[in-house]
Design a protein around this motif. Structure first.
Motif, PDB file in Angstrom:
ATOM      1  N   LYS A 162       0.823  -1.212   0.000  1.00  0.00           N
ATOM      2  CA  LYS A 162       0.000   0.000   0.000  1.00  0.00           C
ATOM      3  C   LYS A 162       0.852   1.255   0.000  1.00  0.00           C
ATOM      4  N   GLU A 163       1.968   1.209   0.690  1.00  0.00           N
ATOM      5  CA  GLU A 163       2.817   2.394   0.804  1.00  0.00           C
ATOM      6  C   GLU A 163       3.829   2.434  -0.340  1.00  0.00           C
ATOM      7  N   THR A 164       4.019   3.615  -0.901  1.00  0.00           N
ATOM      8  CA  THR A 164       5.006   3.803  -1.964  1.00  0.00           C
ATOM      9  C   THR A 164       6.125   4.706  -1.459  1.00  0.00           C
ATOM     10  N   VAL A 165       7.307   4.557  -2.056  1.00  0.00           N
ATOM     11  CA  VAL A 165       8.436   5.406  -1.656  1.00  0.00           C
ATOM     12  C   VAL A 165       8.314   6.762  -2.348  1.00  0.00           C
ATOM     13  N   PRO A 166       8.881   7.832  -1.746  1.00  0.00           N
ATOM     14  CA  PRO A 166       8.785   9.168  -2.342  1.00  0.00           C
ATOM     15  C   PRO A 166       9.406   9.258  -3.731  1.00  0.00           C
ATOM     16  N   THR A 167      10.390   8.403  -3.998  1.00  0.00           N
ATOM     17  CA  THR A 167      11.082   8.465  -5.287  1.00  0.00           C
ATOM     18  C   THR A 167      10.443   7.584  -6.357  1.00  0.00           C
ATOM     19  N   MET A 168       9.276   7.014  -6.078  1.00  0.00           N
ATOM     20  CA  MET A 168       8.623   6.162  -7.071  1.00  0.00           C
ATOM     21  C   MET A 168       8.294   6.975  -8.317  1.00  0.00           C
ATOM     22  N   PRO A 169       8.637   6.490  -9.518  1.00  0.00           N
ATOM     23  CA  PRO A 169       8.362   7.233 -10.754  1.00  0.00           C
ATOM     24  C   PRO A 169       6.892   7.574 -10.905  1.00  0.00           C
ATOM     25  N   GLY A 170       6.633   8.762 -11.445  1.00  0.00           N
ATOM     26  CA  GLY A 170       5.258   9.247 -11.569  1.00  0.00           C
ATOM     27  C   GLY A 170       4.366   8.361 -12.407  1.00  0.00           C
ATOM     28  N   HIS A 171       4.910   7.751 -13.465  1.00  0.00           N
ATOM     29  CA  HIS A 171       4.045   6.938 -14.327  1.00  0.00           C
ATOM     30  C   HIS A 171       3.577   5.679 -13.599  1.00  0.00           C
ATOM     31  N   LEU A 172       4.426   5.146 -12.687  1.00  0.00           N
ATOM     32  CA  LEU A 172       3.998   3.982 -11.917  1.00  0.00           C
ATOM     33  C   LEU A 172       2.936   4.357 -10.890  1.00  0.00           C
ATOM     34  N   LEU A 173       3.077   5.535 -10.290  1.00  0.00           N
ATOM     35  CA  LEU A 173       2.053   6.018  -9.357  1.00  0.00           C
ATOM     36  C   LEU A 173       0.713   6.166 -10.068  1.00  0.00           C
ATOM     37  N   GLU A 174       0.767   6.678 -11.301  1.00  0.00           N
ATOM     38  CA  GLU A 174      -0.468   6.871 -12.062  1.00  0.00           C
ATOM     39  C   GLU A 174      -1.121   5.535 -12.395  1.00  0.00           C
ATOM     40  N   ILE A 175      -0.308   4.549 -12.756  1.00  0.00           N
ATOM     41  CA  ILE A 175      -0.850   3.221 -13.045  1.00  0.00           C
ATOM     42  C   ILE A 175      -1.508   2.641 -11.795  1.00  0.00           C
TER      43      ILE A 175
END
Length: 226
Positions: A162-175
């Motif tokens: 559920k938790e993502t790291v701050p440096t996670m790429p934006g396109h993966l967050l969008e997916i």
């Protein structure tokens, strides 16, 4: 094209980088040319269009509306695109013969669409017997997937953080947001769980969405026999 003066069904979509969910608009019209000109002036997201019509006037208004509604139904079920537009058409009632004809035409449409790269009406194709299952584990989650004709498919029941790291790429967050919104990623206590088999553009994208960070294809491994 003279044929665009007739009635038919059309699909508008945008080109997006691999892994993103494209926006798609499905519609029907008595005059394809008039409606497409209207969309050209009022819908700026689309870059591609495909139309279906019949030279022998087989597609009457009822058949056209049936095909439009069935395409929307299939796209919603596959969850591989973002449908543009507000109203979801109801599948009209046809008599048995007309319905059979319309479904036959729809099957032909669905055979043609993958040839031009449209796969957002298809659920992930799972082989009858999968012999190349790969496994991913980390951060308290486990997932299973395989390479196939639709890309890299993560199997239903796989888990994601559920938790993502701050440096996670934006396109993966969008997916991830899209998959949550569409119900592919379901709440399961402290983690997410895949409610259906789902294809990604690459093993790296699948691993990144699951682990909530940048990831590579080597995250997926064959399970060693005990």
């Amino acid at each position: 094209m003279e044929e665009l003066e007739t009635s038919g069904v059309y699909i508008l979509w945008e080109h997006v980088p691999q892994g993103y969910l494209p926006r798609v608009y499905i519609g029907e019209s008595d005059s394809l040319k008039t409606r497409l000109n209207h969309h050209h002036n009022n819908k700026d997201f689309w870059t591609h269009c495909v139309v279906f019509f019949s030279k022998d006037k087989f597609l009457d208004k009822a058949n056209i509306r049936y095909l439009e509604a069935r395409l929307v139904e299939l796209a919603e079920d596959a969850k591989r695109c973002e449908l543009a537009g507000v109203a979801v058409p109801k599948v009209p009632t046809l008599d048995l013969a007309d319905r059979a004809d319309a479904e036959s035409y729809l099957r032909d449409m669905l055979l043609c669409l993958p040839v031009i790269g449209i796969q957002f009406f298809e659920k992930s194709g799972k082989p009858g017997k999968i012999t190349n299952i790969l496994h991913l584990s980390g951060k308290g989650v486990e997932a299973r997937g395989f390479e196939g004709s639709s890309g890299f498919t993560v199997l239903a029941g796989s888990q994601a953080v559920k938790e993502t790291v701050p440096t996670m790429p934006g396109h993966l967050l969008e997916i991830r947001r899209d998959l949550q919104k569409k119900g592919v990623l379901e709440e399961a206590g402290a983690i997410f769980e895949f409610g259906q088999d789902y294809p990604f553009g690459s093993p790296s994208a699948a691993a990144g969405v699951i682990l909530g960070r940048s990831a590579g294809p080597k995250e997926w491994k064959k399970k060693r026999p005990r």
